[in-house]
Design a protein around this motif. Sequence first.
Motif, PDB file in Angstrom:
ATOM      1  N   UNK A 130       0.821  -1.030  -0.038  1.00 29.40           N
ATOM      2  CA  UNK A 130      -0.009  -0.084  -0.221  1.00 29.40           C
ATOM      3  C   UNK A 130       0.672   1.474  -0.070  1.00 29.40           C
ATOM      4  N   UNK A 131       1.758   1.485   0.749  1.00 33.83           N
ATOM      5  CA  UNK A 131       2.597   2.406   0.754  1.00 33.83           C
ATOM      6  C   UNK A 131       3.479   2.967  -0.356  1.00 33.83           C
ATOM      7  N   UNK A 132       3.970   1.532  -0.941  1.00 32.67           N
ATOM      8  CA  UNK A 132       4.438   2.238  -2.653  1.00 32.67           C
ATOM      9  C   UNK A 132       3.442   2.903  -3.113  1.00 32.67           C
ATOM     10  N   UNK A 133       1.774   2.678  -3.486  1.00 32.86           N
ATOM     11  CA  UNK A 133       0.775   3.887  -3.602  1.00 32.86           C
ATOM     12  C   UNK A 133       0.398   4.342  -3.548  1.00 32.86           C
ATOM     13  N   UNK A 134       1.180   4.468  -2.139  1.00 34.54           N
ATOM     14  CA  UNK A 134       0.618   6.208  -1.225  1.00 34.54           C
ATOM     15  C   UNK A 134       1.526   6.183  -1.030  1.00 34.54           C
ATOM     16  N   UNK A 135       2.480   7.806  -1.027  1.00 40.41           N
ATOM     17  CA  UNK A 135       3.238   8.516  -0.871  1.00 40.41           C
ATOM     18  C   UNK A 135       2.875   9.790  -0.175  1.00 40.41           C
ATOM     19  N   UNK A 136       4.024  10.474   0.634  1.00 38.79           N
ATOM     20  CA  UNK A 136       3.267  11.986   0.829  1.00 38.79           C
ATOM     21  C   UNK A 136       4.599  12.743   1.123  1.00 38.79           C
ATOM     22  N   UNK A 137       4.317  13.850   0.911  1.00 34.67           N
ATOM     23  CA  UNK A 137       5.185  14.831   1.012  1.00 34.67           C
ATOM     24  C   UNK A 137       5.309  15.579   1.882  1.00 34.67           C
ATOM     25  N   UNK A 138       6.476  16.323   2.782  1.00 37.87           N
ATOM     26  CA  UNK A 138       5.855  16.884   4.290  1.00 37.87           C
ATOM     27  C   UNK A 138       5.700  18.109   4.539  1.00 37.87           C
ATOM     28  N   UNK A 139       5.468  18.843   5.236  1.00 39.92           N
ATOM     29  CA  UNK A 139       5.193  21.237   5.207  1.00 39.92           C
ATOM     30  C   UNK A 139       7.304  21.425   5.763  1.00 39.92           C
ATOM     31  N   UNK A 140       7.441  20.720   6.055  1.00 42.22           N
ATOM     32  CA  UNK A 140       8.943  20.986   6.662  1.00 42.22           C
ATOM     33  C   UNK A 140       9.932  20.566   5.345  1.00 42.22           C
ATOM     34  N   UNK A 141      10.921  21.158   4.101  1.00 49.60           N
ATOM     35  CA  UNK A 141      11.188  21.103   3.844  1.00 49.60           C
ATOM     36  C   UNK A 141      12.736  20.380   3.353  1.00 49.60           C
ATOM     37  N   UNK A 142      12.760  20.179   5.216  1.00 52.03           N
ATOM     38  CA  UNK A 142      14.069  20.274   5.753  1.00 52.03           C
ATOM     39  C   UNK A 142      14.707  19.601   6.608  1.00 52.03           C
ATOM     40  N   UNK A 143      13.596  19.428   7.955  1.00 47.80           N
ATOM     41  CA  UNK A 143      13.258  18.464   8.400  1.00 47.80           C
ATOM     42  C   UNK A 143      13.255  17.303   8.197  1.00 47.80           C
ATOM     43  N   UNK A 144      12.345  17.169   6.960  1.00 46.58           N
ATOM     44  CA  UNK A 144      12.083  15.451   6.408  1.00 46.58           C
ATOM     45  C   UNK A 144      12.813  15.198   5.575  1.00 46.58           C
TER      46      UNK A 144
END
Length: 366
Positions: free
Chosen positions: A124-138
């Motif tokens: 499932x996680x191959x099909x659904x990915x996330x882009x986080x809010x903080x582009x440095x902490x992530x």
Amino acid sequence: MRTVPATCRSCGKCVRPAWRHVTTARRFSVSDTGEPILVVKDLVKHFPLTQGIVFQRTVGHVQAVDGVNLELYPGETMGLVGESGCGKSTVSKLIMGLEKPTSGQILFEGKDVAAMSRRELRRYRRQVQIVFQDPYASLNPRMTVGNIVAEPWDIHPDVVPRKERPRRVRELLDLVGLNPDYANRYPHQFSGGQRQRIGVARALALRPSVLVCDEPVSALDVSVQAQVMNLLEDLQDELGLSYLFIAHDLSVVRHLSDRVAVMYLGRIVESGTHADVYDQPAHPYTQALLSAVPVHEPALRGAKERIVLTGDVPSPADPPSGCRFRTRCWKAQQICVDQDPALVDRGQGHPSACHFAESVEIVHTD
């Protein structure tokens, strides 16, 4: 940086890039898509409040998410709007499987995410990915950009053979508008917008069908926000992605989204197409949010009434009875105390959770 295509992929005539026409030439239509790819049904997440050090006991619950319903169709962008603390990010964590729901279902292609085995959740996680809010902490500051982008392939080694990974990393960096030679650099050597592009490249490494974007541009400058939004629209055209776009900036959501859902204190209070919600908002909370959007056209300044909400947002640990917005609403009456309004169409053409819903035209700000 990538070169701009000679002709627009949307109209095939002009020389502007395709993403400049997404909001006009390629608006999503639910009727053309069939079944939704992601369905959220009556989603509830309550976090326990405990007292004591040795012997802890539960004294209450924080009702972060309380009965949310959403549908995401293939190729669609669904905007989730609300002020800080309304439960938007909790919804994204529940969808990603990072938190277990208290009740309700999250269905991906008909399968309940909460009931998946570890092997099914891995797929499932191959099909659904996330882009986080903080582009440095992530991003891991000790890893190079190439290793960051290639890290998902260490967890899912069958996606890309090891010998092909350097080439695929360069392709992904080029896809998100970065120089492929930057693969050997570290995150601190990039600007905020470039770091967010690296996060997008990492999310695309497993070829997902859904991207959960948790306020991906809120930490960026306005000019950089436009670049990242244009990138997301371009990638959606090229790869057929579906976006759940979470934000509190209404102008950003309007630019990107095909449909919009407005959250307040853990619940959806209004939903509909971007035209329904922005041009004819029916819920008082949505009207107040839109009235706060700055007007950029000098000729329109002063033509829009400013709605100022009084009082503070109630605590999610002790929400008001009936309508949760009633403590700040200028239309509140006794029925709002006694009855919780259902999210239904009350004659405005789209659902809203207000006993006294009425459409109000908002001055256009774009």
